[in-house]
Write a protein that holds these residues in place. Sequence first.
Motif, PDB file in Angstrom:
ATOM      1  N   TRP A 218     -60.635 -68.825 -23.169  1.00 19.44           N
ATOM      2  CA  TRP A 218     -59.512 -69.052 -22.255  1.00 19.44           C
ATOM      3  C   TRP A 218     -59.853 -70.142 -21.239  1.00 19.44           C
ATOM      4  N   ALA A 219     -61.089 -70.116 -20.742  1.00 19.50           N
ATOM      5  CA  ALA A 219     -61.505 -71.118 -19.754  1.00 19.50           C
ATOM      6  C   ALA A 219     -61.490 -72.526 -20.368  1.00 19.50           C
ATOM      7  N   VAL A 220     -61.964 -72.639 -21.611  1.00 24.11           N
ATOM      8  CA  VAL A 220     -61.942 -73.946 -22.293  1.00 24.11           C
ATOM      9  C   VAL A 220     -60.504 -74.412 -22.494  1.00 24.11           C
ATOM     10  N   MET A 221     -59.637 -73.512 -22.924  1.00 23.51           N
ATOM     11  CA  MET A 221     -58.226 -73.862 -23.130  1.00 23.51           C
ATOM     12  C   MET A 221     -57.572 -74.291 -21.818  1.00 23.51           C
ATOM     13  N   LEU A 222     -57.854 -73.549 -20.745  1.00 25.40           N
ATOM     14  CA  LEU A 222     -57.287 -73.892 -19.438  1.00 25.40           C
ATOM     15  C   LEU A 222     -57.799 -75.260 -18.973  1.00 25.40           C
ATOM     16  N   GLY A 223     -59.097 -75.485 -19.156  1.00 27.58           N
ATOM     17  CA  GLY A 223     -59.669 -76.766 -18.748  1.00 27.58           C
ATOM     18  C   GLY A 223     -59.062 -77.936 -19.508  1.00 27.58           C
ATOM     19  N   LEU A 224     -58.886 -77.783 -20.824  1.00 24.14           N
ATOM     20  CA  LEU A 224     -58.284 -78.852 -21.622  1.00 24.14           C
ATOM     21  C   LEU A 224     -56.819 -79.074 -21.245  1.00 24.14           C
TER      22      LEU A 224
ATOM     23  N   TRP B 154     -60.664 -80.677 -33.399  1.00 24.22           N
ATOM     24  CA  TRP B 154     -61.902 -81.423 -33.128  1.00 24.22           C
ATOM     25  C   TRP B 154     -62.306 -81.305 -31.661  1.00 24.22           C
ATOM     26  N   ILE B 155     -61.361 -81.565 -30.782  1.00 19.99           N
ATOM     27  CA  ILE B 155     -61.699 -81.581 -29.351  1.00 19.99           C
ATOM     28  C   ILE B 155     -62.047 -80.177 -28.854  1.00 19.99           C
ATOM     29  N   PHE B 156     -61.251 -79.177 -29.260  1.00 15.55           N
ATOM     30  CA  PHE B 156     -61.527 -77.812 -28.794  1.00 15.55           C
ATOM     31  C   PHE B 156     -62.883 -77.315 -29.280  1.00 15.55           C
ATOM     32  N   ILE B 157     -63.177 -77.503 -30.574  1.00 17.08           N
ATOM     33  CA  ILE B 157     -64.446 -77.000 -31.118  1.00 17.08           C
ATOM     34  C   ILE B 157     -65.626 -77.746 -30.496  1.00 17.08           C
ATOM     35  N   ALA B 158     -65.469 -79.056 -30.284  1.00 16.83           N
ATOM     36  CA  ALA B 158     -66.559 -79.819 -29.660  1.00 16.83           C
ATOM     37  C   ALA B 158     -66.854 -79.287 -28.255  1.00 16.83           C
ATOM     38  N   ILE B 159     -65.793 -79.064 -27.457  1.00 16.16           N
ATOM     39  CA  ILE B 159     -66.000 -78.546 -26.101  1.00 16.16           C
ATOM     40  C   ILE B 159     -66.548 -77.121 -26.149  1.00 16.16           C
ATOM     41  N   ALA B 160     -65.998 -76.300 -27.055  1.00 17.70           N
ATOM     42  CA  ALA B 160     -66.465 -74.907 -27.167  1.00 17.70           C
ATOM     43  C   ALA B 160     -67.937 -74.863 -27.569  1.00 17.70           C
ATOM     44  N   ASN B 161     -68.354 -75.754 -28.467  1.00 20.06           N
ATOM     45  CA  ASN B 161     -69.771 -75.792 -28.857  1.00 20.06           C
ATOM     46  C   ASN B 161     -70.651 -76.245 -27.697  1.00 20.06           C
ATOM     47  N   LEU B 162     -70.158 -77.235 -26.933  1.00 17.39           N
ATOM     48  CA  LEU B 162     -70.973 -77.803 -25.850  1.00 17.39           C
ATOM     49  C   LEU B 162     -71.084 -76.881 -24.646  1.00 17.39           C
ATOM     50  N   VAL B 163     -70.170 -75.903 -24.540  1.00 21.06           N
ATOM     51  CA  VAL B 163     -70.242 -74.966 -23.410  1.00 21.06           C
ATOM     52  C   VAL B 163     -71.581 -74.232 -23.395  1.00 21.06           C
TER      53      VAL B 163
END
Length: 229
Positions: free
Chosen positions: A23-29, A81-90
């Motif tokens: 949820w935090a990643v989605m909100l940030g994006l 692509w963008i969501f998975i990249a950010i989720a992996n980098l978290v």
Amino acid sequence: MDTESIIFTLGPLAITRPVVTTWAVMLGLTVLCAIATRRLKLDPGPFQTMLEGIVGTIHDAIDDTLPDYGVRLLPFIGTLWIFIAIANLVGVLPGASSPTGDLSTTGALAVLVFLSVHWFGIRGEGLRAYRSHYVQPSPIMLPFHIISEISRTVALAVRLFGNVMSLETAAILVLLVAGFLVPVPVLALHIVEALVQAYIFGMLALVYISGGIQSQQTRSSRIKAGVSS
């Protein structure tokens, strides 16, 4: 389910740490997209130029794989692509873990890919023509087509989950053994591998969608060729 990862409950639903992180990643994006598109200019600054470069690169990658579908598939494949990249980098952040290191997150992403394959396939030729693909060349192939669809969806989810989880585990083991003398190489390896895994997941999704669309186009071409002959 790991009870230690449960943060709170909503009725019968247990909200775990990976869910909250997602949820935090989605909100940030979402906030980033709102800010980035608020004041677009014909003469872009560095931030807008960087974003346009990312979007253009994704569009070109889709168009190279499936010509003429770059605009249509850009929202879905680009978001993946963008969501998975950010989720992996978290997972690089101290005390945090990647939500893609949880099978429920990767399973949800794989289900989205599964649904999108059929969505784009049906949009291409219609439900009746797409459905007939599963009984070609013979109706006896129907169960094999269904098993193939299910197995590749499961493989897509397990693959990303396994790679991200093993990467985080390996990083922890290296830091425990070597102390903090090698944090930079481990961090660099984590970042590169996180981006590679996001790219592979998005490319596999693109290939699956491409297969669904092109199989219908090939079948339509054969039907037209048969009619014309």
